[in-house]
Design a protein around this motif. Structure first.
Motif, PDB file in Angstrom:
ATOM      1  N   ALA A  76       1.002  -1.164  -0.118  1.00  7.60           N
ATOM      2  CA  ALA A  76      -0.227   0.046  -0.134  1.00  7.60           C
ATOM      3  C   ALA A  76       0.501   1.401  -0.022  1.00  7.60           C
ATOM      4  O   ALA A  76       0.513   2.292  -0.581  1.00  7.60           O
ATOM      5  CB  ALA A  76      -0.886  -0.140   1.252  1.00  7.60           C
ATOM      6  N   ASP A  77       1.915   1.278   0.759  1.00 11.16           N
ATOM      7  CA  ASP A  77       2.721   2.466   0.746  1.00 11.16           C
ATOM      8  C   ASP A  77       3.315   2.659  -0.521  1.00 11.16           C
ATOM      9  O   ASP A  77       3.421   3.826  -1.116  1.00 11.16           O
ATOM     10  CB  ASP A  77       3.780   2.198   1.686  1.00 11.16           C
ATOM     11  CG  ASP A  77       3.550   2.141   3.159  1.00 11.16           C
ATOM     12  OD1 ASP A  77       2.315   2.892   3.488  1.00 11.16           O
ATOM     13  OD2 ASP A  77       4.224   1.847   4.137  1.00 11.16           O
ATOM     14  N   ASP A  78       3.710   1.782  -1.282  1.00  9.95           N
ATOM     15  CA  ASP A  78       4.290   1.577  -2.708  1.00  9.95           C
ATOM     16  C   ASP A  78       3.248   2.348  -3.584  1.00  9.95           C
ATOM     17  O   ASP A  78       3.546   3.118  -4.677  1.00  9.95           O
ATOM     18  CB  ASP A  78       4.909   0.491  -3.256  1.00  9.95           C
ATOM     19  CG  ASP A  78       5.947  -0.224  -2.345  1.00  9.95           C
ATOM     20  OD1 ASP A  78       6.831   0.409  -1.861  1.00  9.95           O
ATOM     21  OD2 ASP A  78       5.690  -1.294  -1.883  1.00  9.95           O
ATOM     22  N   ALA A  79       1.936   1.795  -3.392  1.00 10.82           N
ATOM     23  CA  ALA A  79       0.754   2.222  -4.230  1.00 10.82           C
ATOM     24  C   ALA A  79       0.736   3.749  -4.202  1.00 10.82           C
ATOM     25  O   ALA A  79       0.316   4.345  -5.101  1.00 10.82           O
ATOM     26  CB  ALA A  79      -0.312   1.561  -3.923  1.00 10.82           C
ATOM     27  N   VAL A  80       0.503   4.183  -2.967  1.00 16.68           N
ATOM     28  CA  VAL A  80       0.640   5.733  -2.682  1.00 16.68           C
ATOM     29  C   VAL A  80       1.689   6.444  -3.368  1.00 16.68           C
ATOM     30  O   VAL A  80       1.183   7.573  -4.202  1.00 16.68           O
ATOM     31  CB  VAL A  80       0.658   6.063  -1.310  1.00 16.68           C
ATOM     32  CG1 VAL A  80       0.561   7.584  -1.012  1.00 16.68           C
ATOM     33  CG2 VAL A  80      -0.806   5.541  -0.524  1.00 16.68           C
ATOM     34  N   THR A  81       2.930   6.272  -3.210  1.00 11.34           N
ATOM     35  CA  THR A  81       3.852   6.870  -3.776  1.00 11.34           C
ATOM     36  C   THR A  81       3.973   6.725  -5.451  1.00 11.34           C
ATOM     37  O   THR A  81       4.112   7.574  -6.063  1.00 11.34           O
ATOM     38  CB  THR A  81       5.201   6.025  -3.383  1.00 11.34           C
ATOM     39  OG1 THR A  81       5.525   5.988  -1.924  1.00 11.34           O
ATOM     40  CG2 THR A  81       6.527   6.650  -3.975  1.00 11.34           C
ATOM     41  N   ASP A  92      -5.079  10.722 -14.679  1.00 14.58           N
ATOM     42  CA  ASP A  92      -6.478  11.405 -13.994  1.00 14.58           C
ATOM     43  C   ASP A  92      -7.065  10.632 -12.926  1.00 14.58           C
ATOM     44  O   ASP A  92      -7.644  11.006 -12.264  1.00 14.58           O
ATOM     45  CB  ASP A  92      -7.337  11.720 -14.931  1.00 14.58           C
ATOM     46  CG  ASP A  92      -6.776  12.584 -16.274  1.00 14.58           C
ATOM     47  OD1 ASP A  92      -6.530  13.523 -15.658  1.00 14.58           O
ATOM     48  OD2 ASP A  92      -6.489  11.950 -17.252  1.00 14.58           O
ATOM     49  N   LEU A  93      -6.587   9.114 -12.805  1.00 11.58           N
ATOM     50  CA  LEU A  93      -7.605   8.362 -12.029  1.00 11.58           C
ATOM     51  C   LEU A  93      -6.852   6.971 -11.764  1.00 11.58           C
ATOM     52  O   LEU A  93      -6.104   6.589 -12.831  1.00 11.58           O
ATOM     53  CB  LEU A  93      -9.006   8.015 -12.532  1.00 11.58           C
ATOM     54  CG  LEU A  93      -9.855   7.068 -11.463  1.00 11.58           C
ATOM     55  CD1 LEU A  93     -11.141   7.579 -11.594  1.00 11.58           C
ATOM     56  CD2 LEU A  93      -9.793   5.694 -12.209  1.00 11.58           C
ATOM     57  N   VAL A  94      -6.625   6.509 -10.712  1.00  8.86           N
ATOM     58  CA  VAL A  94      -6.075   5.037 -10.351  1.00  8.86           C
ATOM     59  C   VAL A  94      -7.171   4.112 -10.042  1.00  8.86           C
ATOM     60  O   VAL A  94      -7.998   4.438  -9.115  1.00  8.86           O
ATOM     61  CB  VAL A  94      -4.963   5.199  -9.207  1.00  8.86           C
ATOM     62  CG1 VAL A  94      -4.476   3.939  -9.110  1.00  8.86           C
ATOM     63  CG2 VAL A  94      -3.913   6.174  -9.665  1.00  8.86           C
ATOM     64  N   ARG A 138      -6.504   7.688  -2.951  1.00 11.37           N
ATOM     65  CA  ARG A 138      -7.151   8.857  -2.969  1.00 11.37           C
ATOM     66  C   ARG A 138      -6.820   9.734  -2.141  1.00 11.37           C
ATOM     67  O   ARG A 138      -6.536  11.099  -2.707  1.00 11.37           O
ATOM     68  CB  ARG A 138      -8.784   8.372  -2.867  1.00 11.37           C
ATOM     69  CG  ARG A 138      -9.537   9.838  -3.320  1.00 11.37           C
ATOM     70  CD  ARG A 138     -10.927   9.421  -2.978  1.00 11.37           C
ATOM     71  NE  ARG A 138     -11.767  10.477  -3.601  1.00 11.37           N
ATOM     72  CZ  ARG A 138     -12.393  11.431  -2.941  1.00 11.37           C
ATOM     73  NH1 ARG A 138     -12.256  11.657  -1.539  1.00 11.37           N
ATOM     74  NH2 ARG A 138     -13.189  12.200  -3.329  1.00 11.37           N
ATOM     75  N   ASN A 139      -6.756   9.731  -0.886  1.00 12.63           N
ATOM     76  CA  ASN A 139      -6.751  10.730   0.050  1.00 12.63           C
ATOM     77  C   ASN A 139      -5.255  11.082   0.503  1.00 12.63           C
ATOM     78  O   ASN A 139      -4.975  12.015   1.039  1.00 12.63           O
ATOM     79  CB  ASN A 139      -7.405  10.443   1.449  1.00 12.63           C
ATOM     80  CG  ASN A 139      -8.969  10.301   1.073  1.00 12.63           C
ATOM     81  OD1 ASN A 139      -9.604  11.428   0.702  1.00 12.63           O
ATOM     82  ND2 ASN A 139      -9.702   9.225   1.126  1.00 12.63           N
ATOM     83  N   GLU A 140      -4.292  10.111   0.293  1.00 12.97           N
ATOM     84  CA  GLU A 140      -2.638  10.316   0.304  1.00 12.97           C
ATOM     85  C   GLU A 140      -2.113  10.856  -0.619  1.00 12.97           C
ATOM     86  O   GLU A 140      -1.251  11.699  -0.729  1.00 12.97           O
ATOM     87  CB  GLU A 140      -2.167   8.978   1.144  1.00 12.97           C
ATOM     88  CG  GLU A 140      -2.648   8.844   2.521  1.00 12.97           C
ATOM     89  CD  GLU A 140      -2.085   7.533   2.820  1.00 12.97           C
ATOM     90  OE1 GLU A 140      -0.782   7.369   2.744  1.00 12.97           O
ATOM     91  OE2 GLU A 140      -2.709   6.714   3.979  1.00 12.97           O
ATOM     92  N   ALA A 141      -2.650  10.416  -1.718  1.00 16.44           N
ATOM     93  CA  ALA A 141      -2.012  10.776  -3.184  1.00 16.44           C
ATOM     94  C   ALA A 141      -2.688  11.945  -3.719  1.00 16.44           C
ATOM     95  O   ALA A 141      -2.184  12.662  -4.623  1.00 16.44           O
ATOM     96  CB  ALA A 141      -1.810   9.712  -4.187  1.00 16.44           C
TER      97      ALA A 141
END
Length: 400
Positions: free
Chosen positions: A279-284, A295-297, A325-328
């Motif tokens: 999940a941390d990798d996903a946000v980065t 525009d959207l993940v 959504r909320n961290e990136a």
């Protein structure tokens, strides 16, 4: 592989808009009984969808001629769900090269001659009120698999059955599948060009959004993941290097489609395995994708390794869409056993995603959005029924 045909960027007078999703209603706006936020329209870049109930890409393995071209089945499948009220429909994984197909019965956009086969389906979805999108991808080491269409479901195809040698970032097999061949840097660049060209073809066919498939253990997902990418060049090692191919594809796709066309990326936000992509990798990664014009993940999980225990339950992937959504600070969709209208509504009202994707439930119920609208108490005259279907409208109190 031969060199991909180069296409020039289509001109447009419309200026590039913000990549953040917008709508007529803020995520914090109280819900009215007439229009729950699930049925509020949403605009991303220059493309609008009539509501936030989307159909995710789900492989149908139904290209009976094995030529990448959609069939009557695809028309019926997608247009029926457009008539059923889905706001945006993402056509299933569509290969950018013949070798990038999951199975011989997959869709493809690897040559210009395939463009026309999609137009009638795109036009049918638009006439029914849905926004047509398409997912383009390469299956990597999970390619050359059998399917029900050729009588060999769930197995790697032998050469005698039409199988082919697969490619990957590194020569690491997927379970019992044959070991793939590691791609050279020149081949990586060629596949990047194939993504670019497939995106251009999708635009020519009339699709209004492009999704790049970087999830579920297929080629771009394999590059992102330290468990499947052990390269020691510029495409391996650090997270930045492992993301390089995806980012270069994003840049090439953004450079060839209209400025007002949204680009999505689907990712697996976790392998559900310690030491893998998480999940941390996903946000980065999402932050980097946003900086490059995504525009959207589209947030999913899993698929990278076989025989992994996944804690499947209703909404089990929503928390990952929420974090991205909320961290990136980028729009997301949520998917994963979302089956009930109030469950879907809760995800949006809590700001966990900008849209929900109804997958397996939509296979059972093509008219899920129409039924959901009635279940949530919307007046019949406010529900987007095709006029031919109004006589069969759902009524208050009918069993779900």
């Amino acid at each position: 592989m031969g060199k991909a045909k180069k296409h020039t960027k289509t001109s447009t007078k419309q200026s590039k808009t913000s990549s953040k999703a917008t709508s007529s209603t803020s995520m914090e706006t109280p819900i009215s009984m007439e229009t729950p936020i699930l049925f509020e329209p949403i605009t991303i870049r220059g493309t609008s969808a009539r509501n936030r109930i989307w159909l995710p890409p789900m492989c149908m393995y139904s290209v009976t001629a094995c030529d990448g071209r959609p069939t009557d089945f695809h028309y019926q499948h997608y247009v029926s769900r457009a008539l059923g009220g889905f706001g945006l429909i993402i056509v299933e994984a569509t290969a950018v090269t013949p070798e990038g197909r999951i199975s011989p019965c997959d869709l493809g956009l690897w040559e210009d001659g395939q463009i026309g086969a999609y137009r009638w389906i795109v036009d049918g979805m638009k006439r029914a009120g849905a926004t047509p999108a398409i997912q383009i991808g390469h299956a990597g080491r999970k390619a050359s698999a059998g399917c029900f269409g050729i009588g060999v479901p769930g197995e790697a195809l032998a050469p005698s059955d039409g199988g082919w040698r697969t490619v990957a970032p590194s020569a690491i097999a997927f379970g019992d599948f044959p070991e793939p061949r590691a791609l050279t840097v020149d081949e990586i660049h060629d596949i990047e060009d194939r993504f670019r060209d497939a995106a251009w073809r999708a635009q020519e066919a009339g699709f209004e959004a492009i999704e790049i498939h970087a999830a579920h253990g297929y080629l771009l997902s394999e590059f992102l993941d330290p468990l499947t990418n052990v390269r020691d060049d510029e495409y391996g090692g650090s997270p930045e290097n492992r993301a390089r191919m995806l980012i270069e594809i994003v840049d090439k796709v953004r450079g060839v489609v209209r400025d007002d066309m949204p680009v999505f990326v689907r990712i697996s936000a976790t392998d559900w395995v310690e030491g893998g992509f998480g999940a941390d990798d996903a946000v980065t990664l999402a932050k980097t994708l946003k900086a490059h014009g995504v525009d959207l993940v589209d947030v999913s999980t899993g698929g990278v390794l076989p025989h992994v225990t996944i804690p499947v339950r209703p909404g089990y992937q929503v928390s990952f869409a929420d974090r991205v959504r909320n961290e990136a600070g980028i729009a997301t969709t949520a998917v994963g056993l979302i089956t009930k209208p109030r469950q879907a509504l809760k995800i949006l009202t809590h700001g966990q995603a900008d849209a929900v994707e109804i997958g397996r439930a939509a296979l059972r119920e093509p008219y899920w959005p129409l039924r959901a609208a009635a279940k949530l108490g919307m007046p019949r005259e406010c529900i987007d029924y095709p006029p031919q279907l109004v006589r069969g409208a759902w009524r208050d109190g009918e069993q779900w």
